[in-house]
Design an enzyme around this catalytic site. Structure first.
Site, PDB file in Angstrom:
ATOM      1  N   HIS A 210       1.097  -1.064   0.199  1.00 22.01           N
ATOM      2  CA  HIS A 210      -0.017   0.042  -0.003  1.00 22.01           C
ATOM      3  C   HIS A 210       0.918   1.182  -0.073  1.00 22.01           C
ATOM      4  O   HIS A 210       0.501   2.322   0.191  1.00 22.01           O
ATOM      5  CB  HIS A 210      -1.045  -0.066   1.156  1.00 22.01           C
TER       6      HIS A 210
ATOM      7  N   SER B 155      14.181  21.066 -16.918  1.00 23.70           N
ATOM      8  CA  SER B 155      12.948  22.046 -17.131  1.00 23.70           C
ATOM      9  C   SER B 155      13.428  23.277 -17.931  1.00 23.70           C
ATOM     10  O   SER B 155      14.419  23.735 -17.712  1.00 23.70           O
ATOM     11  CB  SER B 155      12.344  22.220 -15.917  1.00 23.70           C
TER      12      SER B 155
ATOM     13  N   LYS C 285      15.704  21.729 -11.818  1.00 22.91           N
ATOM     14  CA  LYS C 285      15.189  20.135 -11.987  1.00 22.91           C
ATOM     15  C   LYS C 285      15.898  19.276 -12.746  1.00 22.91           C
ATOM     16  O   LYS C 285      16.496  19.614 -13.533  1.00 22.91           O
ATOM     17  CB  LYS C 285      13.765  20.652 -12.885  1.00 22.91           C
TER      18      LYS C 285
ATOM     19  N   GLU D  44       8.983   8.180 -16.766  1.00 23.13           N
ATOM     20  CA  GLU D  44       7.488   8.544 -17.040  1.00 23.13           C
ATOM     21  C   GLU D  44       7.056   8.035 -18.440  1.00 23.13           C
ATOM     22  O   GLU D  44       5.880   7.711 -18.646  1.00 23.13           O
ATOM     23  CB  GLU D  44       7.450  10.164 -17.066  1.00 23.13           C
TER      24      GLU D  44
END
Ligand code: ARG
Length: 455
Positions: free
Chosen positions: A155, A276, A282, A289
């Site tokens: 979980h 970024s 970043k 992804e």
């Protein structure tokens, strides 16, 4: 000019022409198409349908067309509806009338079905290699980090300590099932439709066994009507691809979470990250992804083809031309996804210190229950008692190991001085020496089994 033009009186509407054409995507079948035609020409000669000279002429012409494609010299014409039409048109230009004998007894229905299977068999071999390479990378990484302990989650809540290698190898076995599935669907792809004609078989004595042998197919399609419209192997391939990508998406998700600043368990190599355009600080895990995102795309392809085939009348319908784009896109996607995943794993930086800091005594509560079990307390009861111990520690706002012995003993007499030995993450890991468990010895045995599988 069209292969089928004489029956129709009007010119095809120009938008209809574009709508109907598949050359834009089936061009990539050129090698399979020419290979199939070369063997077909030999079968025609063996059946006495063409002379030896005509066969040699067809083979010579097909070789020239092959060379044009190979050197990227082949000129697609607006009238080339699909790859089969294009090859035959060019063959005619190169060797003249005799080209018209190649299609004897053959339909584009059995031809297209054969081409796709040939193409798939080729790609399956290279995809298998890429899959095995990813598995190997996982095994090597697991071996290199065998000492590292990390929190295991259920979980996404801290559960029990495990070896980092044990976590990583869990993906090996998902991929191993993918590999088995690929082997199985490969066998069902290796079935020859050629010789089925349009739907009813052919009347000209062509030896299908010869065709299968020459083209490397394991078996012949048993029913010509099934042969021209069977797309099960493509659907299976898409199901395989979707599930494989789903596995990669879960691997990606774990690593995305753990590479966040809050976890800091791992760090992606710069080669697999991006920055970024606005925020200079970043470093984004775009490779992961995309591995996660591509799963949606591949699931979509499976659903698209299943839906196209559902409820089709038997044998060939043009709907079946819709089989190719999902198939090709799934192949292209995996051809990049598999090596990218392998690159990410191979270059991943692991931070054992951050993992160790994330371990907490709560993750040893099960070991505490096991302690009581070993002293004769039924597990249900010991689970209940340890729950009380955890609550007391929370009330005092201390880690479990700082709870005084009399507090332990107020909960259960069976707790002794040695209860504090439980608070050792290494000990907890090494205790789980069951087959397939997380103890170092068990993981080493697991590693040996992965090595056996990889051969
Ligand atoms: N381009 C077609 C396909 O991919 C080839 C088969 C055409 N057959 C036909 N009867 N029109 O399905």
């Amino acid at each position: 000019m069209k292969l089928w033009g004489s029956r129709l009186q009007k010119k095809t509407d120009s938008l209809m022409e574009r709508f109907n054409a598949s050359i834009g995507f089936d061009r990539r079948l050129w090698a399979a198409d020419i290979r199939g035609s070369m063997v077909y020409a030999q079968a025609l000669e063996r059946a006495g349908l063409i002379t030896t000279e005509e066969r040699d002429e067809l083979l010579r012409g097909l070789e020239m067309v092959q060379a044009e494609f190979a050197d990227d010299r082949f000129q697609i014409q607006p009238t080339d509806e699909d790859i089969h039409t294009a090859v035959e048109r060019r063959l005619g230009e190169l060797i003249g009338q005799v080209a018209g004998k190649l299609h004897t007894g053959r339909s584009r229905n059995d031809q297209a079905a054969t081409d796709v299977r040939l193409y798939m068999l080729d790609k399956i071999a290279s995809l298998k290699e890429a899959l095995v390479n990813l598995q190997r990378t996982i095994v090597e990484k697991a071996e290199a980090h065998i000492k590292v302990i990390m929190p295991g989650y259920t979980h996404l809540q801290p559960a029990q300590p495990v070896l980092f290698s044990h976590w990583l190898l869990s993906y090996f076995w998902m991929l191993e099932r993918d590999r088995q599935r690929l082997d199985e669907l490969e066998q069902r792809t290796s079935i020859l439709p050629l010789g089925a004609g349009a739907l009813a078989g052919h009347a000209l004595g062509i030896d299908r066994q010869f065709l299968a042998q020459q083209l490397g197919f394991a078996r012949l399609a048993e029913n010509s009507m099934d042969a021209v419209s069977d797309r099960d192997h493509i659907i299976e391939f898409l199901a395989w691809a979707a599930l494989l990508q789903v596995h990669l998406s879960r691997l990606a998700e774990d690593l995305i979470t753990w590479s966040s600043a809050e976890f800091g368990f791992v760090e992606l190599d710069d080669a697999y990250a991006t920055g970024s355009s606005l925020m200079p600080q970043k470093k984004n895990p775009d490779s992961l992804e995309l591995l996660r995102g591509k799963a949606g795309r591949l699931i979509g392809h499976l659903v698209a083809l299943l839906t196209a085939v559902k409820g089709l009348p038997s044998t060939y319908n043009k709907d079946l031309q819709e089989d190719k784009e999902p198939l090709f896109d799934a192949m292209d996607t995996l051809e990049l996804a598999l090596p990218v995943a392998a690159g990410v794993i191979a270059t991943l930086k692991v931070h054992p210190q951050r993992m160790a800091e994330a371990l907490n005594d709560g993750m040893l509560a099960t070991d505490l229950a096991d302690y009581l079990v070993q002293r004769g307390v039924p597990f249900r009861r010991s689970h209940h008692l340890v729950g009380q111990v955890v609550r007391r520690a929370l009330q005092r706002d201390v880690p479990l190991r700082e709870l005084p012995l009399d507090e332990f003993r107020e909960v259960a007499e069976k707790f002794g001085e040695d209860v504090y030995l439980v608070f050792d993450f290494r000990r907890s890991v090494e205790a789980r020496a069951s087959y397939g468990g997380t103890a170092t010895q068990a993981v080493r045995q697991q590693l040996a089994r992965t090595r056996e599988r990889l051969g």
